[in-house]
Design a protein around this motif. Structure first.
Motif, PDB file in Angstrom:
ATOM      1  N   THR A  72       0.833  -1.205   0.000  1.00 18.03           N
ATOM      2  CA  THR A  72       0.000   0.000   0.000  1.00 18.03           C
ATOM      3  C   THR A  72       0.862   1.247   0.000  1.00 18.03           C
ATOM      4  N   GLY A  73       1.889   1.265   0.848  1.00 17.93           N
ATOM      5  CA  GLY A  73       2.784   2.415   0.896  1.00 17.93           C
ATOM      6  C   GLY A  73       3.481   2.648  -0.423  1.00 17.93           C
ATOM      7  N   ALA A  74       3.940   1.554  -1.037  1.00 18.30           N
ATOM      8  CA  ALA A  74       4.610   1.671  -2.330  1.00 18.30           C
ATOM      9  C   ALA A  74       3.652   2.182  -3.392  1.00 18.30           C
ATOM     10  N   GLY A  75       2.422   1.656  -3.387  1.00 19.40           N
ATOM     11  CA  GLY A  75       1.439   2.073  -4.385  1.00 19.40           C
ATOM     12  C   GLY A  75       1.105   3.543  -4.296  1.00 19.40           C
ATOM     13  N   LEU A 214       7.634  -7.175 -16.290  1.00 21.71           N
ATOM     14  CA  LEU A 214       8.240  -5.935 -15.800  1.00 21.71           C
ATOM     15  C   LEU A 214       9.656  -5.748 -16.344  1.00 21.71           C
ATOM     16  N   MET A 215      10.386  -6.827 -16.502  1.00 21.65           N
ATOM     17  CA  MET A 215      11.762  -6.725 -16.996  1.00 21.65           C
ATOM     18  C   MET A 215      11.818  -6.460 -18.502  1.00 21.65           C
ATOM     19  N   ARG A 216      10.781  -6.860 -19.232  1.00 19.28           N
ATOM     20  CA  ARG A 216      10.761  -6.642 -20.685  1.00 19.28           C
ATOM     21  C   ARG A 216      10.043  -5.349 -21.077  1.00 19.28           C
ATOM     22  N   SER A 217       9.336  -4.750 -20.138  1.00 24.18           N
ATOM     23  CA  SER A 217       8.571  -3.540 -20.431  1.00 24.18           C
ATOM     24  C   SER A 217       9.497  -2.393 -20.850  1.00 24.18           C
ATOM     25  N   GLN A 218       8.984  -1.526 -21.713  1.00 25.36           N
ATOM     26  CA  GLN A 218       9.716  -0.322 -22.113  1.00 25.36           C
ATOM     27  C   GLN A 218       9.117   0.931 -21.481  1.00 25.36           C
ATOM     28  N   ASP A 219       8.196   0.735 -20.534  1.00 28.92           N
ATOM     29  CA  ASP A 219       7.557   1.870 -19.874  1.00 28.92           C
ATOM     30  C   ASP A 219       8.436   2.365 -18.726  1.00 28.92           C
ATOM     31  N   ILE A 220       7.986   3.419 -18.030  1.00 31.08           N
ATOM     32  CA  ILE A 220       8.813   4.026 -16.986  1.00 31.08           C
ATOM     33  C   ILE A 220       8.947   3.145 -15.749  1.00 31.08           C
ATOM     34  N   TYR A 221       8.135   2.092 -15.647  1.00 30.57           N
ATOM     35  CA  TYR A 221       8.240   1.193 -14.505  1.00 30.57           C
ATOM     36  C   TYR A 221       9.058  -0.061 -14.843  1.00 30.57           C
ATOM     37  N   LYS A 222       9.816  -0.044 -15.942  1.00 28.50           N
ATOM     38  CA  LYS A 222      10.654  -1.175 -16.334  1.00 28.50           C
ATOM     39  C   LYS A 222      11.591  -1.567 -15.198  1.00 28.50           C
ATOM     40  N   VAL A 223      11.718  -2.874 -14.943  1.00 27.27           N
ATOM     41  CA  VAL A 223      12.565  -3.383 -13.869  1.00 27.27           C
ATOM     42  C   VAL A 223      13.888  -3.889 -14.434  1.00 27.27           C
ATOM     43  N   ARG A 224      14.973  -3.460 -13.798  1.00 24.89           N
ATOM     44  CA  ARG A 224      16.314  -3.966 -14.118  1.00 24.89           C
ATOM     45  C   ARG A 224      16.874  -4.597 -12.848  1.00 24.89           C
ATOM     46  N   LEU A 225      17.223  -5.863 -12.927  1.00 25.91           N
ATOM     47  CA  LEU A 225      17.632  -6.600 -11.725  1.00 25.91           C
ATOM     48  C   LEU A 225      18.780  -5.908 -10.995  1.00 25.91           C
ATOM     49  N   ARG A 226      19.726  -5.353 -11.731  1.00 23.84           N
ATOM     50  CA  ARG A 226      20.890  -4.726 -11.090  1.00 23.84           C
ATOM     51  C   ARG A 226      20.518  -3.450 -10.335  1.00 23.84           C
ATOM     52  N   GLU A 227      19.327  -2.906 -10.603  1.00 25.70           N
ATOM     53  CA  GLU A 227      18.914  -1.665  -9.945  1.00 25.70           C
ATOM     54  C   GLU A 227      17.998  -1.903  -8.742  1.00 25.70           C
ATOM     55  N   ILE A 228      17.741  -3.175  -8.421  1.00 28.18           N
ATOM     56  CA  ILE A 228      16.866  -3.469  -7.279  1.00 28.18           C
ATOM     57  C   ILE A 228      17.638  -3.224  -5.983  1.00 28.18           C
ATOM     58  N   ARG A 229      17.354  -2.150  -5.343  1.00 34.57           N
ATOM     59  CA  ARG A 229      17.948  -1.777  -4.054  1.00 34.57           C
ATOM     60  C   ARG A 229      17.140  -0.621  -3.477  1.00 34.57           C
ATOM     61  N   VAL A 230      17.482  -0.222  -2.274  1.00 40.10           N
ATOM     62  CA  VAL A 230      16.789   0.882  -1.620  1.00 40.10           C
ATOM     63  C   VAL A 230      17.399   2.200  -2.083  1.00 40.10           C
ATOM     64  N   TYR A 231      16.557   3.134  -2.525  1.00 39.70           N
ATOM     65  CA  TYR A 231      17.022   4.415  -3.038  1.00 39.70           C
ATOM     66  C   TYR A 231      16.671   5.563  -2.087  1.00 39.70           C
ATOM     67  N   ASP A 232      17.654   6.407  -1.867  1.00 37.74           N
ATOM     68  CA  ASP A 232      17.482   7.701  -1.191  1.00 37.74           C
ATOM     69  C   ASP A 232      16.583   7.571   0.048  1.00 37.74           C
ATOM     70  N   HIS A 233      15.594   8.432   0.107  1.00 36.55           N
ATOM     71  CA  HIS A 233      14.673   8.479   1.241  1.00 36.55           C
ATOM     72  C   HIS A 233      13.444   7.609   1.012  1.00 36.55           C
ATOM     73  N   LEU A 234      13.418   6.865  -0.099  1.00 37.66           N
ATOM     74  CA  LEU A 234      12.181   6.180  -0.473  1.00 37.66           C
ATOM     75  C   LEU A 234      11.815   5.046   0.468  1.00 37.66           C
ATOM     76  N   PHE A 235      12.821   4.370   1.037  1.00 35.48           N
ATOM     77  CA  PHE A 235      12.502   3.300   1.981  1.00 35.48           C
ATOM     78  C   PHE A 235      11.705   3.846   3.156  1.00 35.48           C
ATOM     79  N   SER A 236      12.191   4.948   3.735  1.00 32.90           N
ATOM     80  CA  SER A 236      11.498   5.527   4.888  1.00 32.90           C
ATOM     81  C   SER A 236      10.127   6.073   4.488  1.00 32.90           C
ATOM     82  N   LYS A 237      10.034   6.623   3.263  1.00 36.87           N
ATOM     83  CA  LYS A 237       8.747   7.159   2.816  1.00 36.87           C
ATOM     84  C   LYS A 237       7.726   6.055   2.606  1.00 36.87           C
ATOM     85  N   ILE A 238       8.159   4.980   1.952  1.00 34.47           N
ATOM     86  CA  ILE A 238       7.253   3.848   1.722  1.00 34.47           C
ATOM     87  C   ILE A 238       6.849   3.209   3.045  1.00 34.47           C
TER      88      ILE A 238
END
Length: 455
Positions: A72-75, A214-238
């Motif tokens: 829910t927080g992520a959404g 998600l990994m094959r998508s060309q949209d802005i929510y495309k997933v790249r395995l190497r980029e899966i990590r916690v970013y900036d303040h987003l963990f605390s915000k989510i």
């Protein structure tokens, strides 16, 4: 490129309805996992095995509740970035969400397998049900990681308005679950373990399909395995937005465990009747939850776009949709009660108990509709702490206090079941009061109202 639904423009009721329909169908197919287990187990193994699956339900909900809160927080975060057209924000939020899902799923696997026997003991599960319930749950939690990641990934797609894609994968998984149940339980005679294993494999299939997309998508929510990590303040915000909902889900599940414990005290027949109707209730309430999810996405995207009046209109429209649905299905379920309960068992005593329980649920579904859908809009504004407090009081504290007092006065099933409509009344009144009086919209909304009143 996959087509997404932008909620910031166009007809409100059409946007909510057409976005909700795939969510409703998807949630219904997801509910098929345990329901198919219950139907096949009840008809091919027996009522004690059905009671074991039923006793497992509150525990499953309890241990995955926190992950649903994180989703829910992520959404909310993703939908607000998407509404504001912040591509970098969406990218980072998506990969942070998946990092959280992997960690939470791994923890749930270990905790679920280890704590199942202790929780079942604490619930007062009868001995004839205890061993099969332990087996079912431990196998189920062996595959919970895939379910957690799938649900978080589906939350990502829902946040950007794509509710159709996850539906396709759920249909594939649900159909697979039916065939695997028949193979393992009926064909290979694997018993209740086979039912749980069929669910695990089906969840794995849904996970593989959605991650591949998600990994094959060309949209802005495309997933790249190497980029899966916690970013900036987003963990605390989510976590700040999702944690209250996670706590809410866990605490409500605890109250349901207490209700289940009270039901257990009436024996295996009552447990089986209660388990049968809880499965029906799961199907019937999911469209309400789906409309609430649509309201969250709608509110999040429009708040991100600064269209505050549209948020308020969206809440009213979604509430009307929920009322029409809950009143209609409540009437239909009461009319066809014997046939519906009869799907799960041919034991007439169990059927009679299920029909009795239905009378405490069906006439009052519209109340839970108000509570869930109004809360959905408020969550979309990021106000999850406030909704948590409403749910915490009405569906937990009030329920537990009632059960404790009522069971001391009279050990009757009526005293347990009446708590459902009573707690829904309290919750609906509280959430409507907050929606009317509380300042849950961004400050700029109230500033604009003040300017209009001064003109």
């Amino acid at each position: 490129m996959e087509r997404n639904t932008t909620m910031t423009e166009g007809s409100i009721w059409k946007k909510l309805l057409f976005f909700s329909i795939p969510l409703i169908l998807g949630n219904l197919f997801q509910q098929l996992y345990n329901t198919v287990d219950s139907i096949i187990v009840g008809n091919y193994i027996g009522s004690e095995a059905l009671a074991a699956v039923g006793a497992s339900g509150p525990i499953i909900t309890l241990l995955i509740g926190f992950c649903i809160g994180a989703s829910t927080g992520a959404g909310v975060v993703i939908s607000q970035y998407y509404g504001a057209k912040d591509k970098e924000g969406v990218r980072k939020a998506v990969h942070t969400t998946l990092a959280i899902a992997i960690g939470a799923g791994a923890i749930l696997t270990m905790v679920g397998i280890l704590l199942v026997p202790f929780i079942l003991r604490a619930m007062g599960t009868p001995q004839e049900v205890f061993d099969p319930a332990v087996q079912y749950l431990q196998v189920y939690f062996g595959g919970i990681l895939f379910s957690v990641i799938y649900n978080m990934a589906a939350g990502i797609l829902n946040a950007v308005g794509n509710s159709k894609r996850s539906l396709v994968y759920l249909i594939i998984a649900a159909v697979s679950n039916i065939f695997l149940d028949l193979l393992f339980v009926v064909g290979l005679k694997m018993g209740i373990v086979g039912a749980a294993l069929a669910t695990d494999i089906s969840q794995f299939l849904a996970f593989v399909f959605i991650m591949q997309f998600l990994m094959r998508s060309q949209d802005i929510y495309k997933v790249r395995l190497r980029e899966i990590r916690v970013y900036d303040h987003l963990f605390s915000k989510i976590v700040r937005i999702g944690l209250p909902t996670g706590i809410q889900n866990i605490v409500i599940s605890l109250s349901n465990v207490i209700v289940q414990s009270s039901v257990n005290s009436f024996g295996a027949v009552v447990m089986a009747g209660y388990a049968a109707y809880v499965k029906i209730d799961g199907f019937n309430i999911l469209p309400v939850l789906s409309i609430g999810m649509a309201a969250t996405t709608f509110a999040g995207q429009n708040i991100g776009a600064g269209k505050y009046d549209r948020v308020m209109k969206g809440m009213k429209v979604s509430l009307l949709m929920g009322l029409i649905y809950t009143i209609s299905t409540g009437i239909l379920l009461l009319i066809f009660a014997p046939q519906v309960i009869g799907i799960f068992t041919n034991n007439q005593e169990v059927v009679n108990i299920g029909i009795y329980i239905m009378r405490f649920f069906c006439p009052f579904y519209w109340l839970i509709g108000i509570l869930q859908i109004a809360s959905g809009s408020i969550r979309g504004a990021g106000k999850t702490m406030e909704t948590m407090l409403v749910f915490l009081f009405s569906l937990c504290i009030f329920r537990v206090a009632w059960i404790w007092c009522a069971m001391k006065i009279s050990h009757e099933l009526f005293a347990v079941m009446i708590i459902y409509p009573l707690s829904w009344v309290v919750g609906a009144l509280l959430i409507l009061l907050y929606a009317w009086k509380g300042k849950w919209m961004p400050p700029s909304y109230y500033e604009s109202l003040s300017e209009k009143s001064n003109c």
